[in-house]
Design an enzyme around this catalytic site. Structure first.
Site, PDB file in Angstrom:
ATOM      1  CG  MET A 251      -2.316  -0.335   0.809  1.00  0.00           C
ATOM      2  SD  MET A 251      -3.616  -0.204   2.027  1.00  0.00           S
ATOM      3  CE  MET A 251      -2.928   0.176   3.566  1.00  0.00           C
ATOM      4  CB  CYS A 252       3.484   2.725   0.166  1.00  0.00           C
ATOM      5  SG  CYS A 252       4.576   1.296   0.040  1.00  0.00           S
ATOM      6  N   GLY A 253       2.292   4.899   2.091  1.00  0.00           N
ATOM      7  CA  GLY A 253       1.725   6.233   2.228  1.00  0.00           C
ATOM      8  C   GLY A 253       2.755   7.285   1.899  1.00  0.00           C
TER       9      GLY A 253
ATOM     10  CB  THR B 100       4.818   5.318   6.215  1.00  0.00           C
ATOM     11  OG1 THR B 100       4.847   4.214   7.114  1.00  0.00           O
ATOM     12  CG2 THR B 100       3.418   5.527   5.695  1.00  0.00           C
TER      13      THR B 100
ATOM     14  NE  ARG C 170      -1.957   4.709   1.667  1.00  0.00           N
ATOM     15  CZ  ARG C 170      -2.905   4.108   0.941  1.00  0.00           C
ATOM     16  NH1 ARG C 170      -4.134   4.033   1.413  1.00  0.00           N
ATOM     17  NH2 ARG C 170      -2.622   3.576  -0.226  1.00  0.00           N
TER      18      ARG C 170
END
Length: 294
Positions: free
Chosen positions: A1-3, A145, A32
């Protein structure tokens, strides 16, 4: 996902607040991707070249580093922040310093007049506290993140990735032709250090700029030459840019006021920004380049 988060300050009076605002935005994106986090801060340049390095064993590796560098290069500035050290030195000593640091087994996180990169494994809250990111000022910055998908959870696999002076990239998504592009870049003499596809994206953008492209042109090139689904946010000495792939399946939102331009994977990261209630807020269009520069 990652943010992803990004903040470009138009109002110079807000510069002392940059680290605090970026940190709060990044912590909001924790769910995330909680395995690692990083931030690139662009501060005041003009005092020489900054080199940010990292060590897994800073107590040993940073012991005597100041003296060794001074003996080899003359007077330098050295600041230690947890597992990272930031060197400031004359521009003509840049390459000699990098060679010496690599010979000592230190990892180069980033180089530039204004850019400092801090990244480690762990939650954004903990990473920010380790480096005291809240107290850092600057003109703009980007953060990430991570939820690791294509490579291991390591410091080197964390974002941002920097492959040229004062340039770095954070990425949400996955590139399908990164190995092909890695070989293409290698033929040009651009060698990546990790298996992470984001580093390939960073190297592609910096190589295009080195060949004479503007930031906007380099970001447009990603739409033609990089396959997959991606949202890129890139930082340079003078600004930052955003581009999403033509499908734009990864979430993204932007906000702009007279004081700043902000990017985040989700709107909730903007909740505590000053003036957000009157900001222009929009979802960046697919296959469209946005960038702001001084």
């Amino acid at each position: 996902m990652c943010g992803i988060v990004g903040l470009f300050l138009k109002n110079d009076e807000m510069r002392p607040q940059l680290g605090a605002m970026l940190t709060d935005m990044l912590i909001t994106m924790t769910d995330r991707g909680p395995d690692s986090a990083g931030i690139a801060i662009y501060g005041t340049g003009g005092d020489g070249v900054k080199i940010t390095v990292q060590s897994d064993d800073p107590a040993t590796d940073f012991d005597g580093l100041d003296a060794a560098l001074t003996d080899a290069l003359g007077s330098i500035g050295l600041r230690i922040a947890d597992t990272h050290a930031i060197l400031t030195l004359p521009a003509d000593k840049r390459d000699a310093a990098i060679n010496l640091l690599k010979a000592r087994g230190l990892r180069i996180m980033g180089v530039g007049e204004a850019m400092e990169i801090y990244k480690e494994t762990g939650l954004p809250r903990d990473v920010a506290a380790r480096f005291n990111l809240r107290d850092m000022g600057g003109s703009h910055g980007i953060g990430h993140t991570r939820m690791a998908t294509e490579s291991a959870v390591t410091t080197l696999g964390a974002h941002p990735f920097s492959t040229a002076d004062d340039q770095c990239l954070v990425h949400n998504g996955s590139l399908s032709n990164h190995n092909q592009m890695r070989r293409r870049l290698a033929r040009k003499g651009v060698v990546t250090q990790t298996e992470n596809d984001t580093e390939v994206g960073a190297a592609y953008i910096s190589s295009r700029i080195a060949e004479g492209a503007t930031l906007g042109e380099a970001l447009e090139g990603t739409l033609e030459d990089l396959d997959g689904f991606f949202t890129f946010v890139t930082g340079t000495r003078n600004g930052f840019g955003v581009v999403r792939d033509p499908i734009a399946c990864k979430p993204a939102v932007m906000a702009e006021t007279g004081d700043y331009v902000a990017f985040a994977s989700e709107y909730r990261a903007f909740a505590d920004l000053p003036g957000i209630d009157t900001a222009k807020v929009w979802e960046p269009e697919p296959a469209t380049v946005y960038f702001w520069e001084r």
